[in-house]
Design an enzyme around this catalytic site. Sequence first.
Site, PDB file in Angstrom:
ATOM      1  N   CYS A 182       0.850  -1.192   0.000  1.00 21.51           N
ATOM      2  CA  CYS A 182       0.000   0.000   0.000  1.00 21.51           C
ATOM      3  C   CYS A 182       0.882   1.237   0.000  1.00 21.51           C
ATOM      4  O   CYS A 182       2.016   1.206   0.457  1.00 21.51           O
ATOM      5  CB  CYS A 182      -0.876   0.024   1.249  1.00 21.51           C
ATOM      6  SG  CYS A 182       0.064   0.258   2.734  1.00 21.51           S
TER       7      CYS A 182
ATOM      8  N   THR B 113      -1.085 -10.156  -5.102  1.00 20.51           N
ATOM      9  CA  THR B 113      -1.637 -10.101  -6.460  1.00 20.51           C
ATOM     10  C   THR B 113      -0.854  -9.132  -7.350  1.00 20.51           C
ATOM     11  O   THR B 113      -0.241  -8.176  -6.870  1.00 20.51           O
ATOM     12  CB  THR B 113      -3.100  -9.638  -6.413  1.00 20.51           C
ATOM     13  OG1 THR B 113      -3.173  -8.433  -5.654  1.00 20.51           O
ATOM     14  CG2 THR B 113      -3.989 -10.692  -5.776  1.00 20.51           C
TER      15      THR B 113
HETATM   16  C1  LIG Z   1     -10.370 -11.959  -3.213  1.00 18.68           C
HETATM   17  C2  LIG Z   1      -8.972 -11.789  -2.711  1.00 18.68           C
HETATM   18  C3  LIG Z   1      -8.732 -11.053  -1.545  1.00 18.68           C
HETATM   19  C4  LIG Z   1      -7.432 -10.883  -1.073  1.00 18.68           C
HETATM   20  N1  LIG Z   1      -7.219 -10.175   0.073  1.00 18.68           N
HETATM   21  C5  LIG Z   1      -5.954 -10.043   0.559  1.00 18.68           C
HETATM   22  C6  LIG Z   1      -5.730  -9.371   1.787  1.00 18.68           C
HETATM   23  O1  LIG Z   1      -6.648  -8.919   2.471  1.00 18.68           O
HETATM   24  N2  LIG Z   1      -4.427  -9.250   2.203  1.00 18.68           N
HETATM   25  C7  LIG Z   1      -3.363  -9.768   1.501  1.00 18.68           C
HETATM   26  O2  LIG Z   1      -2.214  -9.637   1.945  1.00 18.68           O
HETATM   27  N3  LIG Z   1      -3.565 -10.449   0.354  1.00 18.68           N
HETATM   28  C8  LIG Z   1      -4.824 -10.592  -0.133  1.00 18.68           C
HETATM   29  N4  LIG Z   1      -5.025 -11.306  -1.281  1.00 18.68           N
HETATM   30  C9  LIG Z   1      -3.873 -11.910  -1.983  1.00 18.68           C
HETATM   31  C10 LIG Z   1      -3.717 -13.391  -1.627  1.00 18.68           C
HETATM   32  O3  LIG Z   1      -3.487 -13.590  -0.257  1.00 18.68           O
HETATM   33  C11 LIG Z   1      -2.549 -14.037  -2.427  1.00 18.68           C
HETATM   34  O4  LIG Z   1      -1.350 -13.390  -2.077  1.00 18.68           O
HETATM   35  C12 LIG Z   1      -2.739 -13.925  -3.934  1.00 18.68           C
HETATM   36  O5  LIG Z   1      -4.101 -14.035  -4.302  1.00 18.68           O
HETATM   37  C13 LIG Z   1      -1.929 -14.982  -4.704  1.00 18.68           C
HETATM   38  O6  LIG Z   1      -2.330 -16.300  -4.370  1.00 18.68           O
HETATM   39  P1  LIG Z   1      -3.450 -17.126  -5.211  1.00 18.68           P
HETATM   40  O7  LIG Z   1      -3.098 -16.967  -6.667  1.00 18.68           O
HETATM   41  O8  LIG Z   1      -3.346 -18.536  -4.725  1.00 18.68           O
HETATM   42  O9  LIG Z   1      -4.767 -16.503  -4.900  1.00 18.68           O
HETATM   43  C14 LIG Z   1      -6.333 -11.478  -1.787  1.00 18.68           C
HETATM   44  C15 LIG Z   1      -6.589 -12.219  -2.948  1.00 18.68           C
HETATM   45  C16 LIG Z   1      -7.874 -12.396  -3.416  1.00 18.68           C
HETATM   46  C17 LIG Z   1      -8.104 -13.217  -4.665  1.00 18.68           C
END
Ligand SMILES: Cc1cc2nc3c(=O)[nH]c(=O)nc-3n(C[C@H](O)[C@H](O)[C@H](O)COP(=O)(O)O)c2cc1C
Length: 308
Positions: free
Chosen positions: A139, A201
Site C-alpha cells: 500500500c 496479487t
Molecule cells: C479476493 C482476494 C482477496 C485478497 N485479500 C488479501 C488481503 O486482504 N491481504 C493480503 O495480503 N492479500 C490478499 N489477497 C492476496 C492473496 O493472499 C494471495 O497473495 C494472492 O491471491 C496470490 O495467491 P493465489 O493466486 O493462490 O490466490 C487477496 C486475494 C484475493 C483473490
Amino acid sequence: MTSAAQTASALELCGVALRGPVLNGSGTFDAIAARRAFGDSLLERFPFDAFVSKTITVEPRQGNPPPRLWETPAGLINSIGLPNKGLEGFLEHDLPELAELPVPLAVSVMGFSRDELALLAARVGERDEVAMIELNVSCPNVESGLVMGADPVETARAVERVRPLTERPVIVKLTPGALDPAAVAAAAEGAGADAVSLINTLKGMAVNPRSGRPWLGGVTGGVSGPGIRAVALEQVHAVAERVAIPVIGMGGIASGRDALDFLAAGARAVAVGTESFRDPAAGRRVAAELRALAAEPRSPAPDPASKR
Ligand SMILES: Cc1cc2nc3c(=O)[nH]c(=O)nc-3n(C[C@H](O)[C@H](O)[C@H](O)COP(=O)(O)O)c2cc1C
C-alpha cells in the site's frame, strides 16, 4: 533448492509449530463465515495448518464499489479494497472467533503510515491468541507516496519500526510489483523480519465488453490464480536464494503438484488462495496430494544451472 519431501509434514515456522506446510492466502478464506456455514465440522477438518486473517487497517473500511471481481481465463481480478472492521472491531468481534480455530493464527495488518503500522503491530501482538503478524506492505505510504513494499529502504524502515514493538514473529508479505523482490526481501530480513511471504496479487484491469469502460468499481484490481503461478514461482526462487529466513510461497497453487514445485523452489511453507473460492476444502486436498507426492522419489534430472 531444498528437499521438498522433508517439508511436506510437520514443521516449525519462525518458532511456531505447524502440523503441515499449507496456509491460506490472506483474504481468500473467511473462516468466520465458513464456521457459520459448516458448523464445528470446519474445526474438525480445518483445511489449513495455520490461518492468516484478512488484512486489517486501523480504521474500518467499506472496501471498493462493485463490481469487485472479474474472472480471467486462469484466475481472478479482485478489487475488494480491504473492507474490514478496523483494529478495534477486529479485536472485539473477529479475534475471539478466530482464536477458536484449531491452528496457529497469523493476523495480517496494513498501515498507511509507519505510525499506523506500529499501532497495529503493538495492539495485535500483545494478544495471546495471535501467533504471528503478517505485514501487508502493498500500500502507498502517505508520508512518502511510495508503496512501502516496492522499495527496499521503505520496507526496512517499516520493519525497523515494528520490530521492537512485538515479540511475535513478523512475516513481511512482499508485493510482486517491486523492481527487485529479492532486494526487498533482503531488506526485510536485515531489519528483523522472521519470514517473508509472496506473492501478493499483480496489478490488472478488465474492460466491460458492452460499455468499453473499466469493469471493476475500483478500476484496477489484483490478478491471482493459476495464471500468475509461473511469475510467483520465479519470485519465490529468487527470494529463497537471497535470504536465510523462511519463505512462504503462494500464487496460483491449486494442487499438491503446484505446492511441491514451490517447496522445490525454496519455500518452507505454501499458501492456497484463489483455489479456495472454487473448493473451500482445497487446502486439505493440496496437503494430502502433497504428502502423497513428497513420499515418491523424484527422478534425477540434469541441473540446468550446471549448463551455464
Ligand atoms: C479476493 C482476494 C482477496 C485478497 N485479500 C488479501 C488481503 O486482504 N491481504 C493480503 O495480503 N492479500 C490478499 N489477497 C492476496 C492473496 O493472499 C494471495 O497473495 C494472492 O491471491 C496470490 O495467491 P493465489 O493466486 O493462490 O490466490 C487477496 C486475494 C484475493 C483473490
